[in-house]
Every structure is written in C-alpha cells, then in structure tokens.
Design an enzyme around this catalytic site. Structure first.
Site, PDB file in Angstrom:
ATOM      1  N   HIS A 237       0.833  -1.206   0.000  1.00 28.49           N
ATOM      2  CA  HIS A 237       0.000   0.000   0.000  1.00 28.49           C
ATOM      3  C   HIS A 237       0.868   1.256   0.000  1.00 28.49           C
ATOM      4  CE1 HIS A 237      -3.637  -2.198   0.277  1.00 28.49           C
ATOM      5  NE2 HIS A 237      -4.365  -1.235   0.833  1.00 28.49           N
ATOM      6  N   HIS A 323       0.317  -2.478   9.025  1.00 25.11           N
ATOM      7  CA  HIS A 323       1.753  -2.722   8.903  1.00 25.11           C
ATOM      8  C   HIS A 323       2.559  -2.188  10.084  1.00 25.11           C
ATOM      9  CE1 HIS A 323       2.052  -4.559   4.906  1.00 25.11           C
ATOM     10  NE2 HIS A 323       1.032  -3.773   4.571  1.00 25.11           N
TER      11      HIS A 323
END
Length: 361
Positions: A237, A323
C-alpha cells in the site's frame, strides 16, 4: 573642454581594468566539469552562484516529497498514542489492528472500507486515468493558446515513456515479475511462507502442497486458503500510494511551474560533462512568460489533484492502522528508488535523458 583632473581619470580607468580582470577571472574559473559553476548571466553580479546538484532533488522537490515520510511518521505516532488503536491488538498475519470488522478501531481500519476497495485496490487505474486526462487536456501537450503556438509530439512521447517506466516498476513490485512479484520474492527470501489455515480433512492434500512451498505469491496463498507468515512484508500500500503520488506530482508540478513562468532550478549534466540549468534543453514552446490562470492545471491537473489528495489520505490511514513501522519504511524506500531512477537519474545521464526527457521540458 574636459576639466576632470588627470588623477580622477586614472583612478576611474584603474577601477574599470580591475573590474574587467575580475570578470575574466570569474569566467575562466568556471570549469565545464564543475557541478557548481559561477553564473553572472542571470544575476548580473560577479558573485558566483551555486547550482543545485543534478544528483539530488531540488529544495522544492525535497520539501514536497517530505510530505510522504511526514504522513507515515504522524500516522505511526498516532497509532502508538491513540488509546482506541492501542486497544485493538495488532495482528501480524493480517498486518492490521482490525481482526474483525466489529472490532475495528475506526472505519478505515477495515479492509472493506470503500476507499480501499474501490480506490486503493484499483489505484494504478485511477493514476493512469488522471495522468491521461492531464496530458490530453493541458496546453503544454495539446498546443493552442498559451502553449507557444503548437504542440510537441516529443513532450507527449517522453511523458508516456516515463509513465510506462513507473507502471513497470509498480507491476514488477506488486503484480508479476517473471513469476512472483518482487515484494513477494523479498518476503520469501526473508523467511516467509504460506501456512495452512484450513483444518478440514478434505483439504489435507491442498495443505500438503502448500507446506512444500508450491505457493509463491501472497495472492495465490490467500486463494488456496493459506496465510502469508514469517517474512518481512514490504508494505505494498505504501509503495503504490507514494509511487503514484510522486509520479503525478513530478509530471504535473514541473509543467505547471514552467507554464506559469517560474524559474526551473533543476540542473543537468551535458554530454561534455558541463553542468547547466535544465532550461538549456527545454523545448522553446515550453518557455513561459505566464499562462492564463485557467490553463495552469487544466481539467486533467484538477483530476490529478483529487487522486493525489486521496492517496495522501489513504497513506495516512495505512500508517495508522496497517503494517509495522519498518514495513512502512521499506515501502517508502522502494518507491523512492523507483522515482529516483526515472526523475533524477536522467539529469546526470544524458543518454537516458534523451529517451525519457524531463517533465516540463
């Protein structure tokens, strides 16, 4: 009859000779191979001026691109300090604070949020649409009033070449690179593998195949009912959002800057190793004395602004909810490498610059 005393004439003549000598010395000391030659043509002064290094982004580019690490740093700090986010346990398998939609600490912590599903997951499509709208509508590419009296096929071709290179970097890193994409290859090289999560007996045969390492990509692992675990997962991302935004800002920013008649402070290395301003290679039709305000961005430029704005918002949401900090940093570094190769490297490699050109030139 001249009444000026002889001593005054002598002093004036001496000053003139001294000034000319200083000017000749300044011009002769400017070596073609020096990355920072003095310049008197633009300043009207004998004081040497330092060019920006062709090996680094300009101060303006640095200030704009600093937005991305700033968003990641702010989002990571927010996730640490926010009680709501801290209460949602981070799951390393899903790389998020949302194990279940009902337990998500915020709407954008859910992977099924609308922007993630319809914008980020199809991010390169929207990036391409915005870029195409810009090059097809901006006067710099299509000619007409405010574009110097004509279009430039070379500018259009080099812009499309840069899009192809950036798209290739995105595709190789996240989709396919003669097999698994580079991000998945890196995950496996750092000890990652596809672990079986299906427990039913009828899936044992599939489970055995998964355990032997036959599944080499995160997408294939998920489709087969496995979980991608164990390695360092570069944030795809972050990589895509920063790459998309950096690409669009580089393409639109320099065109807008030159269209409004602003000074281009990029430096380039010529074939004879001389360092000069990027304007020396600019198409004469790109020189601006100030375009019409409504033409500065055009319709496509406004579409680019929308895409970049959404990218930045989703980058912040990724920083807060998804993350680890190191995975976000490596995603940022990977995108920076790709952007450097396309937008900075050509400035000091003339042969490459002949192929990919420079935005706005």
């Amino acid at each position: 009859m001249d009444d000026t005393p002889p001593s005054t004439n002598l002093r004036s003549s001496a000053k003139t000779r001294r000034a000319l000598a200083e000017e000749r010395h300044a011009m002769s000391s400017s070596s073609p191979s020096s990355p920072y030659p003095p310049s008197t043509a633009t300043t009207g002064s004998l004081v040497p001026t330092r060019r920006n290094s062709p090996f680094l982004p300009t101060p303006l580019e640095t200030a704009i691109l600093a937005l991305f690490p700033a968003l990641l740093a702010f989002g990571t700090l927010f996730s640490v300090l926010s009680p709501q986010v801290r209460r949602a346990e981070f799951d390393p398998t899903t790389q998020s604070h949302a194990q279940h939609p009902d337990e998500a600490p915020g709407y954008f912590a859910r992977k099924d949020n609308l922007l993630n599903v319809f914008f980020v997951k199809r991010g390169w499509f929207w990036t391409t649409v915005a870029f195409a709208a810009f090059v097809l509508t901006h006067p710099t590419f299509r000619g007409g009033r405010g574009a110097g009296g004509g279009s430039s096929p070379k500018r259009f071709v080099t812009a499309c070449t840069r899009w192809a290179l950036i798209t290739g970097a995105w595709f190789a890193a996240t989709q396919w690179c003669f097999g698994p994409p580079l991000i998945d290859r890196h995950f496996m090289l750092t000890g990652g593998r596809c672990e079986v999560v299906l427990q039913e007996a009828r899936e044992l045969e599939k489970a055995a195949a998964l355990d032997t390492g036959h599944v080499l990509s995160a997408l294939a692992c998920k489709s087969a009912g496995g979980a991608w675990k164990g390695g360092h997962d570069i944030s795809g991302h972050v990589f895509m959002l920063v790459l998309s935004s950096g690409f669009l800002l580089s393409e639109v920013g320099w065109v807008y800057w030159r269209h409004r008649g602003r000074r281009d402070d990029r430096s380039i290395v010529m074939h004879d190793r001389a360092v000069k301003g990027a304007g020396v290679e600019a198409d004469s039709t790109t020189e601006r004395t100030g375009g019409r305000p409504e033409d500065a961005l055009a319709l496509g430029g406004k579409a680019v602004a929308v895409v970049v704005g959404l990218n930045c918002w989703m980058l912040l949401m990724t920083a807060i909810y998804f993350h680890t900090w190191f995975e976000k940093v490596t995603g940022l570094v990977a995108s920076a490498i790709a952007l450097y190769a396309v937008y900075i490297l050509p400035r000091f490699v003339p042969a490459l610059r002949q192929i990919v050109g420079l935005p706005g030139a």
